[in-house]
Design a protein around this motif. Sequence first.
Motif, PDB file in Angstrom:
ATOM      1  N   LEU A 175       0.834  -1.202   0.000  1.00  0.00           N
ATOM      2  CA  LEU A 175       0.000   0.000   0.000  1.00  0.00           C
ATOM      3  C   LEU A 175       0.869   1.252   0.000  1.00  0.00           C
ATOM      4  N   ARG A 176       0.373   2.322  -0.605  1.00  0.00           N
ATOM      5  CA  ARG A 176       1.072   3.603  -0.574  1.00  0.00           C
ATOM      6  C   ARG A 176       1.309   4.014   0.875  1.00  0.00           C
ATOM      7  N   PRO A 177       2.551   4.410   1.240  1.00  0.00           N
ATOM      8  CA  PRO A 177       2.829   4.790   2.626  1.00  0.00           C
ATOM      9  C   PRO A 177       1.975   5.975   3.071  1.00  0.00           C
ATOM     10  N   GLY A 178       1.641   6.004   4.338  1.00  0.00           N
ATOM     11  CA  GLY A 178       0.850   7.097   4.896  1.00  0.00           C
ATOM     12  C   GLY A 178      -0.143   6.575   5.907  1.00  0.00           C
ATOM     13  N   PHE A 179      -0.336   7.334   6.965  1.00  0.00           N
ATOM     14  CA  PHE A 179      -1.241   6.926   8.037  1.00  0.00           C
ATOM     15  C   PHE A 179      -2.684   7.085   7.592  1.00  0.00           C
ATOM     16  N   ARG A 180      -3.479   6.065   7.872  1.00  0.00           N
ATOM     17  CA  ARG A 180      -4.909   6.117   7.575  1.00  0.00           C
ATOM     18  C   ARG A 180      -5.686   5.594   8.782  1.00  0.00           C
ATOM     19  N   GLN A 181      -6.579   6.403   9.281  1.00  0.00           N
ATOM     20  CA  GLN A 181      -7.409   6.006  10.420  1.00  0.00           C
ATOM     21  C   GLN A 181      -8.732   5.480   9.899  1.00  0.00           C
ATOM     22  N   LEU A 182      -9.003   4.215  10.144  1.00  0.00           N
ATOM     23  CA  LEU A 182     -10.271   3.615   9.742  1.00  0.00           C
ATOM     24  C   LEU A 182     -11.235   3.647  10.918  1.00  0.00           C
ATOM     25  N   THR A 183     -12.508   3.729  10.601  1.00  0.00           N
ATOM     26  CA  THR A 183     -13.535   3.767  11.643  1.00  0.00           C
ATOM     27  C   THR A 183     -14.240   2.425  11.719  1.00  0.00           C
ATOM     28  N   PRO A 184     -14.037   1.676  12.804  1.00  0.00           N
ATOM     29  CA  PRO A 184     -14.743   0.396  12.919  1.00  0.00           C
ATOM     30  C   PRO A 184     -16.238   0.622  13.112  1.00  0.00           C
ATOM     31  N   THR A 185     -17.041  -0.065  12.315  1.00  0.00           N
ATOM     32  CA  THR A 185     -18.490   0.088  12.411  1.00  0.00           C
ATOM     33  C   THR A 185     -19.196  -1.205  12.818  1.00  0.00           C
ATOM     34  N   ARG A 186     -18.463  -2.345  12.779  1.00  0.00           N
ATOM     35  CA  ARG A 186     -19.086  -3.598  13.193  1.00  0.00           C
ATOM     36  C   ARG A 186     -18.010  -4.641  13.470  1.00  0.00           C
ATOM     37  N   VAL A 187     -18.191  -5.348  14.570  1.00  0.00           N
ATOM     38  CA  VAL A 187     -17.322  -6.469  14.910  1.00  0.00           C
ATOM     39  C   VAL A 187     -18.222  -7.617  15.355  1.00  0.00           C
ATOM     40  N   LEU A 188     -18.176  -8.742  14.630  1.00  0.00           N
ATOM     41  CA  LEU A 188     -19.038  -9.874  14.927  1.00  0.00           C
ATOM     42  C   LEU A 188     -18.210 -11.152  14.985  1.00  0.00           C
ATOM     43  N   ASP A 189     -18.517 -12.003  15.948  1.00  0.00           N
ATOM     44  CA  ASP A 189     -17.954 -13.344  15.928  1.00  0.00           C
ATOM     45  C   ASP A 189     -18.988 -14.289  15.325  1.00  0.00           C
ATOM     46  N   SER A 190     -18.612 -15.546  15.184  1.00  0.00           N
ATOM     47  CA  SER A 190     -19.550 -16.506  14.603  1.00  0.00           C
ATOM     48  C   SER A 190     -19.198 -17.897  15.091  1.00  0.00           C
ATOM     49  N   PRO A 191     -20.142 -18.838  14.992  1.00  0.00           N
ATOM     50  CA  PRO A 191     -19.868 -20.221  15.407  1.00  0.00           C
ATOM     51  C   PRO A 191     -18.723 -20.859  14.630  1.00  0.00           C
ATOM     52  N   SER A 192     -18.423 -20.359  13.453  1.00  0.00           N
ATOM     53  CA  SER A 192     -17.339 -20.918  12.640  1.00  0.00           C
ATOM     54  C   SER A 192     -15.965 -20.504  13.139  1.00  0.00           C
ATOM     55  N   GLY A 193     -15.906 -19.575  14.078  1.00  0.00           N
ATOM     56  CA  GLY A 193     -14.629 -19.077  14.570  1.00  0.00           C
ATOM     57  C   GLY A 193     -14.078 -17.903  13.786  1.00  0.00           C
ATOM     58  N   VAL A 194     -14.806 -17.457  12.777  1.00  0.00           N
ATOM     59  CA  VAL A 194     -14.385 -16.322  11.962  1.00  0.00           C
ATOM     60  C   VAL A 194     -14.820 -15.019  12.639  1.00  0.00           C
ATOM     61  N   ALA A 195     -13.938 -14.024  12.616  1.00  0.00           N
ATOM     62  CA  ALA A 195     -14.275 -12.686  13.108  1.00  0.00           C
ATOM     63  C   ALA A 195     -14.602 -11.809  11.913  1.00  0.00           C
ATOM     64  N   HIS A 196     -15.789 -11.231  11.913  1.00  0.00           N
ATOM     65  CA  HIS A 196     -16.246 -10.387  10.812  1.00  0.00           C
ATOM     66  C   HIS A 196     -16.079  -8.921  11.223  1.00  0.00           C
ATOM     67  N   LEU A 197     -15.197  -8.208  10.525  1.00  0.00           N
ATOM     68  CA  LEU A 197     -14.891  -6.813  10.839  1.00  0.00           C
ATOM     69  C   LEU A 197     -15.323  -5.912   9.685  1.00  0.00           C
ATOM     70  N   ARG A 198     -15.877  -4.756  10.025  1.00  0.00           N
ATOM     71  CA  ARG A 198     -16.251  -3.801   8.999  1.00  0.00           C
ATOM     72  C   ARG A 198     -15.761  -2.419   9.409  1.00  0.00           C
ATOM     73  N   TYR A 199     -15.145  -1.714   8.421  1.00  0.00           N
ATOM     74  CA  TYR A 199     -14.590  -0.397   8.655  1.00  0.00           C
ATOM     75  C   TYR A 199     -15.066   0.582   7.581  1.00  0.00           C
ATOM     76  N   ASP A 200     -15.335   1.809   7.990  1.00  0.00           N
ATOM     77  CA  ASP A 200     -15.499   2.904   7.040  1.00  0.00           C
ATOM     78  C   ASP A 200     -14.147   3.529   6.794  1.00  0.00           C
ATOM     79  N   LEU A 201     -13.882   3.903   5.549  1.00  0.00           N
ATOM     80  CA  LEU A 201     -12.600   4.497   5.192  1.00  0.00           C
ATOM     81  C   LEU A 201     -12.742   6.008   5.073  1.00  0.00           C
ATOM     82  N   PRO A 202     -11.679   6.751   5.421  1.00  0.00           N
ATOM     83  CA  PRO A 202     -11.766   8.208   5.334  1.00  0.00           C
ATOM     84  C   PRO A 202     -11.816   8.658   3.871  1.00  0.00           C
TER      85      PRO A 202
END
Length: 206
Positions: free
Chosen positions: A177-204
């Motif tokens: 990725l192009r160098p540079g700081f980027r702050q993402l905004t987490p909007t959802r964090v979900l676990d599941s019976p499968s052991g997968v973590a589902h993460l969602r972020y809004d980008l600036p």
Amino acid sequence: MTGKVFVSLAVSLDGYIAGPNPSPANPIGDNGLRLHDWMFGQAAFNGRPDGETGRDNDLIREVQDRAGAFILGRRMFDEGAGEGNWGDPSPFDGPVFVLTNSPRDPWPRSNNTFYFVTDGIHSALKQAHEAAGERDVQISGGADTVRQYLDAGLVDDLQLHIAPVLLGAGNRLFEGLRPGFRQLTPTRVLDSPSGVAHLRYDLPAT
């Protein structure tokens, strides 16, 4: 009014979206399919009437419902379709725009058509928005294509499905990725019976 642009990808705990040695005969590389184990038994995956329902299934259905058109890179197209791995109908329920340096006629499937775009990511996105109407455009991969859209500031939200596996090598999603700081905004964090973590972020916006 155009829809949003989003990414939704399965990724290993150590950051890979594909294992080493990918090819049409070995799609997603060595052990790469393990990243998607959580999907295969779900009712929404390929319309399985006998499939599972629940949180994982709901997330698959959510992505399917919002995506009206898709963008992917030529390498992903070749690895998925070069040996007929995608079959017909294709897994994309809408028009697909393939970034490439080599012109090619459209490739029709029974449920959609693949179009080959030689004039860059902005042209592909414009065509995808027009095809999607008010629905969203999904940047489907591979990693280099996702990085190009991230670097250009064209992605509105990023969904990562973190599988509880370590691949150790392969294709890292964020490497290069192009160098540079980027702050993402987490909007959802979900676990599941499968052991997968589902993460969602809004980008600036950039």
